[in-house]
Design a protein around this motif. Sequence first.
Motif, mmCIF file in Angstrom:
data_model
loop_
_atom_site.group_PDB
_atom_site.id
_atom_site.type_symbol
_atom_site.label_atom_id
_atom_site.label_comp_id
_atom_site.label_asym_id
_atom_site.label_seq_id
_atom_site.Cartn_x
_atom_site.Cartn_y
_atom_site.Cartn_z
ATOM 1 N N ARG A 368 0.811 -1.218 0.318
ATOM 2 C CA ARG A 368 0.093 0.025 0.098
ATOM 3 C C ARG A 368 0.877 1.396 0.058
ATOM 4 O O ARG A 368 0.581 2.307 -0.544
ATOM 5 N N ALA A 369 2.073 1.166 0.548
ATOM 6 C CA ALA A 369 2.755 2.346 0.725
ATOM 7 C C ALA A 369 3.480 2.728 -0.416
ATOM 8 O O ALA A 369 3.617 3.877 -0.914
ATOM 9 N N ILE A 370 3.775 1.937 -1.444
ATOM 10 C CA ILE A 370 4.633 2.031 -2.500
ATOM 11 C C ILE A 370 3.548 2.541 -3.920
ATOM 12 O O ILE A 370 4.019 2.862 -5.094
ATOM 13 N N GLN A 371 2.335 1.993 -3.562
ATOM 14 C CA GLN A 371 1.417 2.407 -4.577
ATOM 15 C C GLN A 371 0.945 4.014 -4.442
ATOM 16 O O GLN A 371 -0.180 4.323 -3.873
ATOM 17 N N LEU A 372 1.636 4.899 -4.963
ATOM 18 C CA LEU A 372 1.641 6.206 -4.938
ATOM 19 C C LEU A 372 0.142 6.696 -5.225
ATOM 20 O O LEU A 372 0.039 6.678 -6.496
ATOM 21 N N ASN A 373 -0.337 7.605 -4.780
ATOM 22 C CA ASN A 373 -1.663 8.145 -5.263
ATOM 23 C C ASN A 373 -1.763 9.609 -4.631
ATOM 24 O O ASN A 373 -1.785 9.888 -3.460
ATOM 25 N N GLN A 374 -1.533 10.594 -5.607
ATOM 26 C CA GLN A 374 -1.392 11.934 -5.344
ATOM 27 C C GLN A 374 -2.731 12.608 -4.502
ATOM 28 O O GLN A 374 -2.460 13.255 -3.535
ATOM 29 N N THR A 375 -3.842 12.261 -5.247
ATOM 30 C CA THR A 375 -5.067 12.738 -4.466
ATOM 31 C C THR A 375 -5.455 12.069 -3.219
ATOM 32 O O THR A 375 -5.843 12.752 -2.470
ATOM 33 N N TRP A 376 -4.938 10.687 -3.245
ATOM 34 C CA TRP A 376 -5.306 10.078 -1.799
ATOM 35 C C TRP A 376 -4.488 10.719 -0.829
ATOM 36 O O TRP A 376 -4.963 11.075 0.305
ATOM 37 N N ASP A 377 -3.279 10.812 -1.269
ATOM 38 C CA ASP A 377 -2.339 11.918 -0.018
ATOM 39 C C ASP A 377 -2.881 13.081 -0.020
ATOM 40 O O ASP A 377 -2.504 13.658 1.167
ATOM 41 N N SER A 378 -3.392 13.725 -0.752
ATOM 42 C CA SER A 378 -3.930 15.198 -0.515
ATOM 43 C C SER A 378 -5.196 15.346 0.609
ATOM 44 O O SER A 378 -4.958 16.430 1.086
ATOM 45 N N PHE A 379 -5.529 14.232 0.774
ATOM 46 C CA PHE A 379 -6.559 14.297 1.674
ATOM 47 C C PHE A 379 -6.071 13.371 2.940
ATOM 48 O O PHE A 379 -6.870 13.139 4.040
ATOM 49 N N GLU A 380 -4.809 13.069 3.016
ATOM 50 C CA GLU A 380 -4.096 12.260 4.096
ATOM 51 C C GLU A 380 -4.941 11.225 4.588
ATOM 52 O O GLU A 380 -5.184 10.668 5.937
ATOM 53 N N LEU A 381 -5.437 10.301 3.551
ATOM 54 C CA LEU A 381 -6.193 9.177 3.863
ATOM 55 C C LEU A 381 -5.245 7.961 4.424
ATOM 56 O O LEU A 381 -4.132 8.001 3.906
ATOM 57 N N PRO A 382 -5.615 7.027 5.271
ATOM 58 C CA PRO A 382 -4.706 6.130 5.988
ATOM 59 C C PRO A 382 -3.919 5.195 4.829
ATOM 60 O O PRO A 382 -4.377 5.004 3.836
ATOM 61 N N ILE A 383 -2.784 5.031 5.051
ATOM 62 C CA ILE A 383 -1.823 4.092 4.213
ATOM 63 C C ILE A 383 -1.998 2.645 4.653
ATOM 64 O O ILE A 383 -1.862 1.730 3.975
ATOM 65 N N TYR A 384 -2.156 2.407 6.097
ATOM 66 C CA TYR A 384 -2.397 0.984 6.546
ATOM 67 C C TYR A 384 -3.571 0.440 5.869
ATOM 68 O O TYR A 384 -4.442 1.116 5.629
ATOM 69 N N PRO A 385 -4.008 -0.733 5.926
ATOM 70 C CA PRO A 385 -5.191 -1.494 5.616
ATOM 71 C C PRO A 385 -6.333 -0.682 6.289
ATOM 72 O O PRO A 385 -6.155 -0.599 7.326
ATOM 73 N N PRO A 386 -7.413 -0.902 5.877
ATOM 74 C CA PRO A 386 -8.760 -0.359 6.536
ATOM 75 C C PRO A 386 -9.020 -1.155 7.678
ATOM 76 O O PRO A 386 -9.895 -0.534 8.732
ATOM 77 N N GLU A 387 -8.460 -1.913 7.740
ATOM 78 C CA GLU A 387 -8.713 -3.260 9.063
ATOM 79 C C GLU A 387 -7.718 -2.872 10.152
ATOM 80 O O GLU A 387 -7.898 -3.460 11.325
ATOM 81 N N VAL A 388 -6.696 -1.850 10.004
ATOM 82 C CA VAL A 388 -5.841 -1.638 11.011
ATOM 83 C C VAL A 388 -6.296 -0.364 11.872
ATOM 84 O O VAL A 388 -6.531 0.790 10.989
ATOM 85 N N ARG A 389 -6.009 -0.119 12.724
ATOM 86 C CA ARG A 389 -6.203 0.930 13.903
ATOM 87 C C ARG A 389 -4.913 1.336 14.659
ATOM 88 O O ARG A 389 -4.420 0.166 15.270
ATOM 89 N N VAL A 390 -4.638 2.379 14.460
ATOM 90 C CA VAL A 390 -3.261 2.593 15.329
ATOM 91 C C VAL A 390 -3.547 3.402 16.449
ATOM 92 O O VAL A 390 -4.221 4.427 16.394
ATOM 93 N N ALA A 391 -3.202 2.677 17.775
ATOM 94 C CA ALA A 391 -3.497 3.231 18.999
ATOM 95 C C ALA A 391 -2.298 3.968 19.481
ATOM 96 O O ALA A 391 -1.217 3.779 19.361
#
Length: 540
Positions: A368-391
């Motif tokens: 997921r990290a190396i699949q660069l997406n400029q628009t995705w990053d512009s909204f600071e969407l998470p890079i970890y899989p959607p099943e992961v939560r960072v505590a």
Amino acid sequence: MWPGACGAHGAWWLLAVRLARPARGEMELSLAEAMPGPVLPPCENGEIPLEEECPGTFWRAYAARLFAARAALFVSPAVAVEAFACPGAIVSSFFALARLLALQRRWRRSLAMLHLGFIFVRDRGFSECSTWPAQGWDVMLAGQALTERVRLLDDESVLSTVSRGFRIDGLRVAVVTICAYAEDAPVRVLCHQNRQLYKMLHGYDVHFFTDASQIDVNIDSQMDVKDGVHKPFFWKVNAVKNVLDTGKYDWALWMDCDAFFMDPGRTIDSVIHMYSANRSIASRLPVGPGVPDQDVASGWHELAEGEASLILAVDSTGINNGVWLLKNSNWSHRFLERWWRSDILSGPGKEHNCSDQSTMLHALLYERAIQLNQTWDSFELPIYPPEVRVARQEHLQSFHAATAQTALSRAWQDGDFIKHHPGCHYYKVPCQQLYQEAQEIFWNKVVLSQTLAAGGVGDASGEQGEAKKGDIKKNGMGALEKLLGSQPLWAISGDQGQATQRSPDIHGFTRWSTALRYWKDEKLMAKISKAPNPTPSGAT
């Protein structure tokens, strides 16, 4: 085109083109800001013969190696096997990418690149004298700053108002630990007491393994801790998979042997609810319709539908997997199998001293990290899989002071849930004393909390009423006496750190005098033994 310039996930030149595009809105950073100077016409590099700039065959060979090394980061996971032959080069490359992304204010992607670089750090870690441009404190400080920035984004999805004693009706949670040390090793004895005390308070099941023979082969997933391939670091994967496969539990909490519960009033349920109940996305994405990019809209839907299955803490160096929570979901079982089968350490990295952490991070983040997406990053969407939560570390694991200082992470403070001692060797006297100190603090808090409860003063209740307790509140001090009287306690003394066995008679303890002085107060013991006896809930 130079050899190795292209590969899966895009070539280096494509990466450079993507990174060079200015971001939108508040994320925008112009080329003039990043690289001030005169405006020049666009350059067509393909029209410039290399020999014209750098005569000689040496530079052609050098350029080929340079492009191949850069592109290697994005070719395939198999390349990581060889990357361990020169970790300084790979770390430097990821660090350079992280800096470029940070210039564009793509904080999540920048931190992801930095954490990928940490995969290749081993043994003595970073060197301040490396010939590669990734000196230790440069990278560590960058990681600390980026972690703080991203944490502010993640906090938006945290239900911070959940009470410490919150319980979810019917939730079944298992605590899983492996302590494969000698029976009289202080860390094993103290850890077992810590787990049993917490179990008595809240009723969670504890699976406490002390030998590889106790971890069954998982035939369906082809996991076997005695396969001669996987180091003891990986036993946790097999153990947790087996526990979840029983079907008895909704969640499993993994804790290393040197991690200690420190807050007797905090339930595991409260952490799960805090990080999994809020389905809103931690991002700068506008609420409602109007998402400007189809890929982002698709990703937004994926994130919104993602079921929280893994809760972990992240510090400045990435994941420390000494403590994590895993839901009994299809995603979790697939993840454990991918983690177990990771082959990035089969080459020069086979002696990596943190192999389980590097493979876990690689399995979660790399693709997921190396699949660069400029628009995705512009909204600071998470890079970890959607099943992961960072505590936050204080909600899952904070470190002992020395490691916290070295890794620029959170040192344990009063009120933090779990104290972990990574990097502190179980056979060293100072570490044994730290384990003992942690258990004493927890013990004193247990006795104090039960005293208050017996006197009619309890912890704040959750939305579903007062947290139900386990055997300590049910059976009073007799349960504690049974626990601590059925096994040896230890006093760490002497220059060599001898673990001296003490009699189960409470009057014979010396080093434990602070913790056990409460036992001598007969009135206090009587109060606790008369405490109310609610039926334990949670795991069965």
